[in-house]
Motif scaffolding. Structure first.
Motif, PDB file in Angstrom:
ATOM      1  N   ILE A 105       0.829  -1.203   0.000  1.00  0.00           N
ATOM      2  CA  ILE A 105       0.000   0.000   0.000  1.00  0.00           C
ATOM      3  C   ILE A 105       0.867   1.258   0.000  1.00  0.00           C
ATOM      4  N   VAL A 106       2.000   1.202   0.701  1.00  0.00           N
ATOM      5  CA  VAL A 106       2.906   2.366   0.746  1.00  0.00           C
ATOM      6  C   VAL A 106       4.114   2.183  -0.180  1.00  0.00           C
ATOM      7  N   PHE A 107       4.102   1.146  -1.005  1.00  0.00           N
ATOM      8  CA  PHE A 107       5.106   0.876  -2.038  1.00  0.00           C
ATOM      9  C   PHE A 107       6.482   0.477  -1.490  1.00  0.00           C
ATOM     10  N   VAL A 108       6.550   0.134  -0.222  1.00  0.00           N
ATOM     11  CA  VAL A 108       7.802  -0.348   0.354  1.00  0.00           C
ATOM     12  C   VAL A 108       8.159  -1.712  -0.240  1.00  0.00           C
ATOM     13  N   SER A 109       7.147  -2.481  -0.593  1.00  0.00           N
ATOM     14  CA  SER A 109       7.359  -3.844  -1.096  1.00  0.00           C
ATOM     15  C   SER A 109       8.224  -3.879  -2.346  1.00  0.00           C
ATOM     16  N   LEU A 110       8.231  -2.778  -3.081  1.00  0.00           N
ATOM     17  CA  LEU A 110       9.028  -2.702  -4.308  1.00  0.00           C
ATOM     18  C   LEU A 110      10.527  -2.716  -4.005  1.00  0.00           C
ATOM     19  N   PHE A 111      10.874  -2.340  -2.780  1.00  0.00           N
ATOM     20  CA  PHE A 111      12.287  -2.159  -2.443  1.00  0.00           C
ATOM     21  C   PHE A 111      12.826  -3.162  -1.424  1.00  0.00           C
ATOM     22  N   ASP A 112      11.923  -3.879  -0.729  1.00  0.00           N
ATOM     23  CA  ASP A 112      12.423  -4.778   0.320  1.00  0.00           C
ATOM     24  C   ASP A 112      12.223  -6.261   0.004  1.00  0.00           C
ATOM     25  N   GLY A 113      11.889  -6.556  -1.253  1.00  0.00           N
ATOM     26  CA  GLY A 113      11.778  -7.952  -1.655  1.00  0.00           C
ATOM     27  C   GLY A 113      10.478  -8.633  -1.282  1.00  0.00           C
ATOM     28  N   SER A 114       9.454  -7.849  -0.928  1.00  0.00           N
ATOM     29  CA  SER A 114       8.175  -8.463  -0.536  1.00  0.00           C
ATOM     30  C   SER A 114       7.049  -8.127  -1.511  1.00  0.00           C
ATOM     31  N   SER A 115       7.373  -8.018  -2.788  1.00  0.00           N
ATOM     32  CA  SER A 115       6.365  -7.674  -3.794  1.00  0.00           C
ATOM     33  C   SER A 115       5.200  -8.656  -3.764  1.00  0.00           C
ATOM     34  N   PRO A 116       3.962  -8.152  -3.858  1.00  0.00           N
ATOM     35  CA  PRO A 116       2.789  -9.012  -3.730  1.00  0.00           C
ATOM     36  C   PRO A 116       2.553  -9.891  -4.959  1.00  0.00           C
ATOM     37  N   LEU A 117       2.006 -11.055  -4.722  1.00  0.00           N
ATOM     38  CA  LEU A 117       1.616 -11.948  -5.809  1.00  0.00           C
ATOM     39  C   LEU A 117       0.754 -11.206  -6.819  1.00  0.00           C
ATOM     40  N   THR A 118       1.101 -11.266  -8.082  1.00  0.00           N
ATOM     41  CA  THR A 118       0.328 -10.706  -9.202  1.00  0.00           C
ATOM     42  C   THR A 118       0.253  -9.176  -9.158  1.00  0.00           C
ATOM     43  N   LEU A 119      -0.089  -8.610  -8.002  1.00  0.00           N
ATOM     44  CA  LEU A 119      -0.278  -7.165  -7.898  1.00  0.00           C
ATOM     45  C   LEU A 119       1.039  -6.395  -7.927  1.00  0.00           C
ATOM     46  N   TRP A 120       2.177  -7.118  -7.942  1.00  0.00           N
ATOM     47  CA  TRP A 120       3.462  -6.437  -8.123  1.00  0.00           C
ATOM     48  C   TRP A 120       3.446  -5.606  -9.401  1.00  0.00           C
ATOM     49  N   PHE A 121       2.728  -6.106 -10.404  1.00  0.00           N
ATOM     50  CA  PHE A 121       2.672  -5.433 -11.702  1.00  0.00           C
ATOM     51  C   PHE A 121       2.061  -4.038 -11.566  1.00  0.00           C
ATOM     52  N   ILE A 122       0.996  -3.937 -10.769  1.00  0.00           N
ATOM     53  CA  ILE A 122       0.346  -2.644 -10.554  1.00  0.00           C
ATOM     54  C   ILE A 122       1.230  -1.751  -9.691  1.00  0.00           C
ATOM     55  N   THR A 123       1.958  -2.335  -8.735  1.00  0.00           N
ATOM     56  CA  THR A 123       2.895  -1.562  -7.912  1.00  0.00           C
ATOM     57  C   THR A 123       3.949  -0.898  -8.793  1.00  0.00           C
ATOM     58  N   VAL A 124       4.502  -1.662  -9.715  1.00  0.00           N
ATOM     59  CA  VAL A 124       5.501  -1.134 -10.646  1.00  0.00           C
ATOM     60  C   VAL A 124       4.886  -0.068 -11.549  1.00  0.00           C
ATOM     61  N   LEU A 125       3.741  -0.378 -12.133  1.00  0.00           N
ATOM     62  CA  LEU A 125       3.085   0.553 -13.052  1.00  0.00           C
ATOM     63  C   LEU A 125       2.723   1.862 -12.355  1.00  0.00           C
ATOM     64  N   PHE A 162      23.560  -2.068  -4.695  1.00  0.00           N
ATOM     65  CA  PHE A 162      23.768  -1.983  -3.247  1.00  0.00           C
ATOM     66  C   PHE A 162      22.599  -2.551  -2.442  1.00  0.00           C
ATOM     67  N   PHE A 163      21.420  -2.593  -3.084  1.00  0.00           N
ATOM     68  CA  PHE A 163      20.236  -3.131  -2.409  1.00  0.00           C
ATOM     69  C   PHE A 163      19.592  -4.182  -3.310  1.00  0.00           C
ATOM     70  N   PRO A 164      20.095  -5.409  -3.287  1.00  0.00           N
ATOM     71  CA  PRO A 164      19.610  -6.473  -4.172  1.00  0.00           C
ATOM     72  C   PRO A 164      18.134  -6.838  -3.968  1.00  0.00           C
ATOM     73  N   VAL A 214      23.963 -15.239 -17.935  1.00  0.00           N
ATOM     74  CA  VAL A 214      24.785 -14.122 -17.458  1.00  0.00           C
ATOM     75  C   VAL A 214      24.991 -14.257 -15.952  1.00  0.00           C
ATOM     76  N   LYS A 215      26.211 -14.012 -15.529  1.00  0.00           N
ATOM     77  CA  LYS A 215      26.560 -14.187 -14.114  1.00  0.00           C
ATOM     78  C   LYS A 215      25.867 -13.172 -13.218  1.00  0.00           C
ATOM     79  N   TYR A 216      25.762 -11.929 -13.683  1.00  0.00           N
ATOM     80  CA  TYR A 216      25.234 -10.857 -12.840  1.00  0.00           C
ATOM     81  C   TYR A 216      23.764 -10.598 -13.150  1.00  0.00           C
TER      82      TYR A 216
END
Length: 325
Positions: A105-125, A162-164, A214-216
């Motif tokens: 809801i606050v878009f933190v999931s985009l940065f801490d590796g907890s992107s929501p099932l399916t709805l990650w797409f709307i978070t990104v958009l 720096f933040f994988p 690709v390695k990286y």
């Protein structure tokens, strides 16, 4: 702006592929080979195409002069509440946990590796939508736009190193949205027969390179970003090429109109209908999913969007101020 029929076809068919194939077969073992290297690449491009169309339309419908308030009213309020409500629905049916919901809801999931099932797409958009005003403002000068595009791209790359935990899909679809935004705003004529042919010639080597191990991870994501952008451009270019032959179908326009809600709601509806009844054999499961579940998702999505638009129009009118006030 005149309605572009070919974009309705691209949006509706892209969403039908995702909902009616890529996600539908999550609910049955009837076709276990549906997920393979070819369909995985194609799905990346289909999602990229939807984002490309979104960026293009943002650019094409943006006024030469606009205020942040106008943009907030027209974009944020039309999208964010439905997105937030969908997160709560996903939580209610057990598709997401509480922490993923509030982080999304606050878009933190985009940065801490907890992107929501399916709805990650709307978070990104939606994050792209938040960045769009500064791109629209800089689009008056192509060099300013390239500098802005490059600076933000480099920032994302550095942060990703720096933040994988940052969701790589934010970078993967970045070019699709903001290249399309510039084309839609400044050079819509760029999508023509010649540029589509060039993109088509570039597409096959881009796909071939994407299979290289690709390695990286960051390099792999950049390769995917280029492949997705080229693939999306080809699809939109070919659709525009055949625009004159496309029927201005009411069904397609309704499907395109419902596509956002269809993406938001299809998983909870699939899940609930499967709990209500589900045949024992794979062939009947597939028939049930296509003949019963998919039409219900379509109808529910259309009326959900209709009711929401009616409600939100009143809110927008109040925020914008009615004439004469």
């Amino acid at each position: 702006m005149e309605r572009m029929v070919y974009l309705d076809y691209v949006r509706s068919l892209s969403m039908m592929y995702v909902v009616g194939f890529w996600h539908l077969f999550n609910y049955t073992d009837a076709f276990p080979l549906y997920m393979n290297f070819a369909t995985q690449k194609f799905t990346l491009i289909v999602l990229g195409t939807f984002i490309f169309v979104s960026g293009y339309l943002i650019g094409a419908t943006s006024k030469s002069k606009f205020t942040l308030k106008e943009f907030f009213i027209k974009r944020f309020i039309r999208i964010y509440p439905l997105y937030a409500l969908s997160l709560l629905i996903f939580y209610a049916v057990g598709l997401l946990d509480f922490y993923t919901v509030w982080k999304s809801i606050v878009f933190v999931s985009l940065f801490d590796g907890s992107s929501p099932l399916t709805l990650w797409f709307i978070t990104v958009l939606f994050t792209y939508y938040l960045l769009a005003p500064i791109y629209i403002e800089s689009s008056k000068n192509v060099f300013s736009y390239i500098i802005l595009f490059s600076l933000i791209l480099c920032t994302i790359l550095i942060l990703s190193v720096f933040f994988p935990s940052i969701d790589g899909r934010f970078l993967q679809y970045y070019a699709c949205f903001f290249v399309a935004l510039y084309i839609g705003k400044e050079i819509p004529q760029f999508i023509d027969k010649k540029s589509t042919l060039v993109a088509l010639l570039l597409f096959f080597p881009a796909v071939a390179i994407s299979f290289v191990n690709v390695k990286y991870r960051i390099i792999d994501t950049l390769i995917a970003m280029v492949m997705v952008l080229i693939g999306a451009f080809v699809i939109v270019g070919l659709a525009k090429r055949f625009n004159a032959r496309l029927i201005d179908s009411k069904f397609i326009s309704v499907l395109a109109y419902s596509s956002f809600c269809m993406y938001l709601l299809h998983r909870p509806i699939f899940l609930l209908l499967k709990e209500f009844y589900f045949p024992a054999t794979p062939i009947y499961q597939t028939l049930y999913l296509y003949i019963v579940c998919l039409p219900i998702i379509g109808v529910a999505s259309y009326y959900s969007q209709l009711v929401y638009d009616s409600f939100i129009s009143r809110i927008i009118e109040k925020l914008a101020g009615s004439p004469g006030r």
